[in-house]
Enzyme design. Structure first.
Site, PDB file in Angstrom:
ATOM      1  N   ASP A  18       0.899  -1.284   0.168  1.00 51.36           N
ATOM      2  CA  ASP A  18       0.147   0.112  -0.114  1.00 51.36           C
ATOM      3  C   ASP A  18       0.758   1.261  -0.186  1.00 51.36           C
ATOM      4  O   ASP A  18       2.165   1.069   0.412  1.00 51.36           O
ATOM      5  CB  ASP A  18      -0.750  -0.146   1.224  1.00 51.36           C
ATOM      6  CG  ASP A  18      -1.731   1.046   1.613  1.00 51.36           C
ATOM      7  OD1 ASP A  18      -2.347   1.685   0.657  1.00 51.36           O
ATOM      8  OD2 ASP A  18      -1.806   1.735   2.502  1.00 51.36           O
ATOM      9  N   ASP A  20      -0.454   5.199   0.736  1.00 49.52           N
ATOM     10  CA  ASP A  20      -0.823   6.080   1.762  1.00 49.52           C
ATOM     11  C   ASP A  20      -0.869   5.565   3.302  1.00 49.52           C
ATOM     12  O   ASP A  20      -1.697   4.496   3.378  1.00 49.52           O
ATOM     13  CB  ASP A  20      -2.088   6.540   1.451  1.00 49.52           C
ATOM     14  CG  ASP A  20      -2.069   7.738   0.022  1.00 49.52           C
ATOM     15  OD1 ASP A  20      -1.388   8.836   0.489  1.00 49.52           O
ATOM     16  OD2 ASP A  20      -2.557   7.238  -0.808  1.00 49.52           O
TER      17      ASP A  20
END
Length: 218
Positions: A18, A20
């Site tokens: 991922d 953010d």
């Protein structure tokens, strides 16, 4: 490099991550919404509605991004000034380059923002990182450098807008069809709801401590 080019050098490990709140300390989409869009309170209500299945992640995220009218180049400039890199990622990324470990970012955010932040925070070598994410297009009759001129373009038709597991499955299928071929260990690093489907497709999960860790780890 996208699949199957990623496998040409027979990596022992592939890292899917991922972006953010995992690679960065701050969520770029939350920052845009809180500071340039409809604000933190409405965003957090949208998050709560998503967790209680009142709305999909896709619809909540669409509403967030539609509330931001700032020209897209200005959004990127402001994010580069305000989003911080996780203090350990730079060292980790240099290790992956040295050991020829592919790093593939799977994000529910937007590719041009992620690319700009990576290059700003790490340097030009960050252009080597593959990004699978949503895109940004001109709004009909406008351009991205105008007020209200950009539009989120989802990666796929899933309730997430980007089902991250779809980028990992070709690797699993590749080795299922070639049982005698050395199989790399596939890792996933994430911190929240949009990472659940991807985490299920890999061998090891690294859940970053934070707001979404309990949800992801469960």
């Amino acid at each position: 490099m996208p699949y199957p080019e990623t496998l040409k050098e027979n990596p022992r490990i592939i890292v899917f991550s991922d972006f953010d709140g995992t690679i960065t300390l701050d969520d770029s989409n939350d920052w845009l919404t809180d500071n340039l869009g409809h604000g933190q309170k409405k965003r957090e209500q949208g998050n709560a509605d998503t967790l209680s299945n009142k709305v999909t992640f896709r619809d909540s995220f669409w509403e967030m991004m539609e509330s931001v009218k700032t020209p897209f180049p200005e959004c990127i400039r402001l994010l580069c000034e305000n989003v911080r890199l996780d203090p350990y990622f730079g060292e980790f990324y240099q290790w992956t380059r040295k050991n020829k470990v592919p790093v593939i970012i799977l994000s529910s955010g937007m590719t041009p923002i992620i690319r700009a932040l990576l290059v700003h925070l790490i340097g030009p070598e960050a252009n080597e990182i593959e990004i699978v994410s949503n895109e940004v297009v001109d709004r009909p009759g406008k351009t991205k450098d105008q007020e209200g001129g950009w539009l989120l373009k989802f990666h796929d038709d899933s309730d997430f807008g980007h089902d991250k597991s779809l980028a990992i499955r070709p690797y699993a299928q590749h080795f299922a069809e070639r049982p005698n071929e050395p199989r790399p260990t596939m890792l996933y690093a994430g911190d929240g709801v949009s990472d659940i489907s991807a985490a299920r497709e890999t061998d090891l999960l690294f859940a970053k401590k934070g707001q979404g860790t309990q949800i992801l780890a469960s």
